[in-house]
Enzyme design. Structure first.
Site, PDB file in Angstrom:
ATOM      1  N   ASP A   1       0.808  -1.215   0.000  1.00 12.98           N
ATOM      2  CA  ASP A   1       0.000   0.000   0.000  1.00 12.98           C
ATOM      3  C   ASP A   1       0.847   1.275   0.000  1.00 12.98           C
ATOM      4  O   ASP A   1       2.067   1.220   0.180  1.00 12.98           O
ATOM      5  CB  ASP A   1      -0.945   0.002   1.211  1.00 12.98           C
ATOM      6  CG  ASP A   1      -0.263  -0.482   2.492  1.00 12.98           C
ATOM      7  OD1 ASP A   1       0.985  -0.427   2.568  1.00 12.98           O
ATOM      8  OD2 ASP A   1      -0.963  -0.902   3.421  1.00 12.98           O
TER       9      ASP A   1
ATOM     10  N   HIS B   1      -7.062  -5.203  10.356  1.00 14.92           N
ATOM     11  CA  HIS B   1      -6.831  -4.925   8.930  1.00 14.92           C
ATOM     12  C   HIS B   1      -5.535  -5.582   8.447  1.00 14.92           C
ATOM     13  O   HIS B   1      -4.617  -5.824   9.237  1.00 14.92           O
ATOM     14  CB  HIS B   1      -6.859  -3.418   8.616  1.00 14.92           C
ATOM     15  CG  HIS B   1      -5.662  -2.632   9.031  1.00 14.92           C
ATOM     16  ND1 HIS B   1      -5.731  -1.294   9.358  1.00 14.92           N
ATOM     17  CD2 HIS B   1      -4.352  -2.945   9.171  1.00 14.92           C
ATOM     18  CE1 HIS B   1      -4.537  -0.846   9.660  1.00 14.92           C
ATOM     19  NE2 HIS B   1      -3.671  -1.833   9.563  1.00 14.92           N
TER      20      HIS B   1
HETATM   21  P1  PGA Z   1       2.597  -1.821  12.499  1.00 11.63           P
HETATM   22  O1  PGA Z   1       1.414  -1.785  11.453  1.00 11.63           O
HETATM   23  O2  PGA Z   1       3.545  -2.862  12.028  1.00 11.63           O
HETATM   24  O3  PGA Z   1       3.194  -0.471  12.485  1.00 11.63           O
HETATM   25  O4  PGA Z   1       1.991  -2.192  13.820  1.00 11.63           O
HETATM   26  C1  PGA Z   1       0.825  -2.968  11.040  1.00 11.63           C
HETATM   27  C2  PGA Z   1      -0.378  -2.688  10.183  1.00 11.63           C
HETATM   28  O5  PGA Z   1      -1.092  -1.696  10.426  1.00 11.63           O
HETATM   29  O6  PGA Z   1      -0.646  -3.473   9.268  1.00 11.63           O
END
Ligand code: PGA
Length: 239
Positions: free
Chosen positions: A63, A133
């Site tokens: 993304d 998510h």
């Molecule tokens: P993070 O994000 O690794 O910064 O916890 C994970 C995500 O939102 O998919």
């Protein structure tokens, strides 16, 4: 779904690193799907220090924020270049990214989706949001979704604001690989650490397969390995 609960963040990252090393040793020209976020940072550090040659891989990322150029230090493109790609000798031609700094978003979604269809990932690395998510596929995203534009939830903006000087600087929209495309990868490795991920990890692994928890679709993937530290696995251990 195979679940590996490790003692800590470092062990989690080392196991993931070993699996990726094995994949690349067998197939140096692998196509790898990468994730941004703080979770895979130690893994990327280990990959950068590895004796395995990553210079022939093709990369796809999950993304990108809308409105940030590739040069913007908060963009995911910049994150991947500085935390991994530049360190392992990946050239721009090998990198595939959705472009968030473009006028015609519909066209960009189509372009990226077509690319994904033509380049099956050998392995996709994933993190998980505290709301379940994966990539920016927020709760209620259809399981058959392909690359699309999303309005980020308040929860995600709050979670991601820790990486910005000011909460108001967090972009409100992003372009994301869809759940259908994530599921196309031959293998999936999902990483999670920390207590704040425990509920999402439990619901993903043992809850109903429901669009309320986008990551629960991974229960249907034929080769998904979930590697977590004991804090993210605390509710699984209790159960
Ligand atoms: P993070 O994000 O690794 O910064 O916890 C994970 C995500 O939102 O998919």
């Amino acid at each position: 779904m195979k679940i590996i609960i490790t003692e800590n963040y470092d062990k989690m990252s080392k196991i993931a690193n070993k699996i990726i090393e094995q994949i690349i040793s067998k197939k140096p020209k692998s196509t790898i799907g990468f994730a941004t976020g703080t979770t895979p940072l130690r893994l990327y550090d280990l990959m950068a220090k590895s004796s395995v040659d990553y210079s022939k891989i093709t990369t796809f990322n999950l993304d990108e924020y809308i409105g940030l150029s590739k040069e913007n230090e908060q963009s995911y493109f910049y994150f991947m270049k500085s935390n991994l790609f530049d360190k392992i000798g990946i050239k721009t031609e090998q990198i595939n990214f959705a472009n968030g700094d473009i006028k015609d978003y519909k066209k960009e979604c189509e372009r990226y989706s077509n690319l994904l269809n033509n380049h099956q990932r050998d392995v996709q690395i994933l993190g998980i949001g505290s709301n379940g998510h994966i990539a920016f596929n927020e709760p209620k995203t259809p399981f058959n979704s392909i690359t699309h534009i999303v309005k980020l939830t308040k929860n995600t903006i709050k979670d991601n604001s820790r990486l910005f000087d000011n909460k108001n600087d967090v972009p409100k929209y992003a372009i994301t690989m869809g759940l259908k495309e994530i599921m196309q990868s031959k293998k999936i490795i999902l990483l999670a650490n920390g207590e704040n991920k425990a509920k999402a990890v439990f619901d993903m692994s043992y809850g109903p397969i429901s669009i309320k928890v986008p990551a629960s679709i991974l229960q249907l993937h034929p080769d998904c390995t979930v590697i977590i530290d004991k804090n993210a696995g605390s509710l699984i251990k209790k159960a």
